[in-house]
Structures are given as C-alpha cells and as structure tokens.
Write a protein that holds these residues in place. Structure first.
Motif, PDB file in Angstrom:
ATOM      1  N   LEU A   6       0.839  -1.182   0.000  1.00 32.25           N
ATOM      2  CA  LEU A   6       0.000   0.000   0.000  1.00 32.25           C
ATOM      3  C   LEU A   6       0.880   1.240   0.000  1.00 32.25           C
ATOM      4  N   THR A  10      -2.251   5.636  -2.185  1.00 26.81           N
ATOM      5  CA  THR A  10      -3.300   4.607  -2.144  1.00 26.81           C
ATOM      6  C   THR A  10      -3.329   3.793  -3.425  1.00 26.81           C
ATOM      7  N   THR A  11      -2.194   3.106  -3.660  1.00 29.11           N
ATOM      8  CA  THR A  11      -2.042   2.288  -4.860  1.00 29.11           C
ATOM      9  C   THR A  11      -1.846   0.835  -4.461  1.00 29.11           C
ATOM     10  N   ALA A  50      -9.415  -3.540  -3.360  1.00 30.18           N
ATOM     11  CA  ALA A  50      -9.049  -2.264  -3.973  1.00 30.18           C
ATOM     12  C   ALA A  50     -10.268  -1.356  -4.088  1.00 30.18           C
ATOM     13  N   LEU A  55      -8.505   2.070  -4.076  1.00 31.49           N
ATOM     14  CA  LEU A  55      -7.111   1.960  -4.501  1.00 31.49           C
ATOM     15  C   LEU A  55      -7.011   1.809  -6.013  1.00 31.49           C
TER      16      LEU A  55
END
Length: 339
Positions: A6, A10-11, A50, A55
């Motif tokens: 993470l 926020t990927t 996600a 995300l």
C-alpha cells in the motif's frame, strides 16, 4: 503468485508470476498461457479490496521468472528476503526500483488486463469483464453472427449420455475449454450450464451440441456483462444451495455456492456431489460443507493481508432450507445429525 503493498498514493500493487506450460496440444490450447501459481479467486479478492479502499491497481512482470535460479525439485515460494526496503514499506516507486535491480522487470503501469481479464475503474467502483475474450471465442467457432438467446440453458430439457458415435469430440473439447475459462474468471452465470456439459466431453452427441450452442448464443447476447465491485458492503458473505438428484443417471446431486465481497462475486462453484444423499436436507449439508471449506480458505487468505482488519468477523453463509437449519440446531443441542 501475487504480491502487494500500500502506497502513500493509495495504490495497490500486484505482481503475477506465471509460466508458459508445454503440455498443451496443438489445435486445442497450444498458444494459451496459464498462471499455474495464481488462483483466480485471489485476484478477484484483491480487486474487491481495492474497491473497498479506493485503490488503484498496478502490475509488474518478472521476465523469465523461473530462470533466476536452478530448480531441481519442487519449490514453495514465499516473499523473498529484502523484498521490502526498510523505511519504504508504503512506497510503490522505491519498491519497483528495488525489484528492477534484482530482476529483469517490466513495469506495466496501471493494470488494464490481467490474465485476459479487463479491469476498468469507474465512479461506481472497479469492473472486470471478458467481452474481448468472448468475442474472440465466438469468432473462433463461427458463432459471432448467431441469434442471441436470454438464458444459457433450457431447463425443460434433460441432458442424457450419448450411446452412439461421438459427434465432433475434439471440437466439443475446444469449446468447453474456452467456456470454462470465461466461467472461471468473470462469468458465474454460465457455471451451472458449463458444469453440466463438461460431463459429456468424452462422448458428446447432437443433444449436447445443441446445448453448448445455446451457451454460445447466450454469451453473444451478454457479451458485455461484467462483475462490478462497488466497495460496499465490505464484509465477506456466502450463499449456497443444492439440487437433490439433479442427475438421474447415477442419482447424484449438485452443489452450488458463491461468496461476495465489496458488492461483487469473488468465488463460486457448481459441482456434482461425489456421494449419494438420501434426502434434500442431506444434499444441503453436503453443499454447506463445500461452502464452509471455501469460507475457511478465504478467511486464511484474508489473515495474510495486513490491510484487512483483524480479528476477522465470522463469515455468514446463507441458505434456504428450513429443515437443514432445524437439524443444525438439533445437532448443537443433541450432538447428532443422524435421522
């Protein structure tokens, strides 16, 4: 195998380690690539997470993964030491750079297609589909211009074994293989029909060809169907049911279950039961047992993901049999399931 971390942006990072197998047969699946170590429900679960946490999904490819070491026996891979850079656990870019120093990596950026599954971010969440794959299958078997139908199976027609000469058995196997991949990845709506048709793959007859053609016509009408993960509800729950003696040839029943997370299905199955049950209630118990095993597997997977809140809440499994519920209550109080 999937790896994720993470980032401050926020990927969600996913790595897929996959290998081209060479047991394929020419004319059937010679040019297909299989992910031997990635269970597709794991990918869908991470996509659902996600959507819950808003995300963005990225992916990287490790080129010639299994050539980085001399493997002479079975190896069970864990996260390599040094994979996470201390002090930079939550940063994607430094992790990418670190991996690129250790391996020959290809940064594929934001994930668009994973294992033939198209991923699309939208205002209402994340959607996955295989419209491009289904179109390819329909054209491959000359059904792209067929007349669409609204259901994948005619429930009034009972499939029976073919006692005569097999009709285009090799071609039937090819169609089943293509349908199974769509069913496994994004199309639970054809799971029951495809599961039924798989039973006659060794000796298909005209009736089975008519049924499989109906599935193809249904896919033509529903080519753009997709699974959408809206992020809500953020709880894992399941549904299960059974069809008692759905197969009159050997008096076997059929189990079915599906688990939802983030508003979309992440795991499902429709399978012929391997034992003969004497009542509808007992066939329901067999289906519940199968769903319980899958719930336990999903729970153990969530335990390995730091992003998921611990402790994990109990997983609810819904079913519609009052008799089964009463017997379960009796089991808790009297300690026996025997009639």
């Amino acid at each position: 195998m999937m790896r994720w971390t993470l980032s401050w942006a926020t990927t969600l990072r996913c790595w897929l380690i996959y290998l081209q197998g060479f047991k394929q047969k020419s004319g059937i699946d010679y040019f297909d690539t299989y992910a031997l170590v990635a269970r597709i429900s794991t990918i869908r679960l991470l996509i659902a997470m996600a959507s819950i946490h808003n995300l963005i999904i990225h992916q990287m490819d490790v080129k010639t993964t299994f050539l980085n070491g001399d493997l002479e026996e079975d190896v069970y891979m864990n996260q390599p030491q040094g994979f996470i850079m201390l002090g930079n656990e939550n940063k994607v870019d430094p992790t990418k750079e670190f991996l690129s120093l250790k391996f020959f990596m290809k940064d594929m950026g934001e994930a668009d297609v994973i294992l033939g599954i198209r991923i699309k971010h939208g205002s209402n969440g994340i959607a996955i589909s295989q419209s491009h794959y289904i179109e390819k299958v329909l054209k491959k078997f000359n059904y792209f211009d067929c007349t669409p139908v609204s259901t994948p199976m005619d429930t009034s027609e009972k499939l029976m074994p073919n006692n005569g000469q097999a009709v285009s058995q090799l071609e039937y196997s090819r169609v089943i293989g293509c349908l199974m991949y769509a069913m496994t990845c994004t199309r639970p709506d054809i799971a029951f029909a495809v599961g039924k048709l798989c039973r006659y793959i060794s000796n298909p007859g005209t009736q089975h060809w008519q049924a499989i053609q109906r599935v193809l016509k249904y896919l033509k009408k529903t080519m753009d169907y997709r699974l959408t993960y809206t992020g809500y509800p953020s709880v894992l729950e399941g549904y299960t049911d059974a069809s008692w003696i759905s197969n009159t040839e050997d008096n076997s029943s059929t189990s079915g279950w599906v688990f939802l997370l983030g508003g979309g299905a992440i795991s499902w199955a429709f399978k012929k039961q391997t034992c003969i049950t004497g009542s509808t209630m007992k066939s329901e118990f067999v289906a519940l047992a199968a769903a319980g095993k899958e719930a336990e597997w999903l729970k153990n997977l969530l335990l390995e993901i730091p992003l998921w809140v611990k402790p994990i809440a109990p997983i609810s499994i819904h079913y519609d049999s009052v008799a089964t519920l009463q017997r379960l209550i009796a089991r808790c109080t009297m300690g026996s399931l025997d009639t």
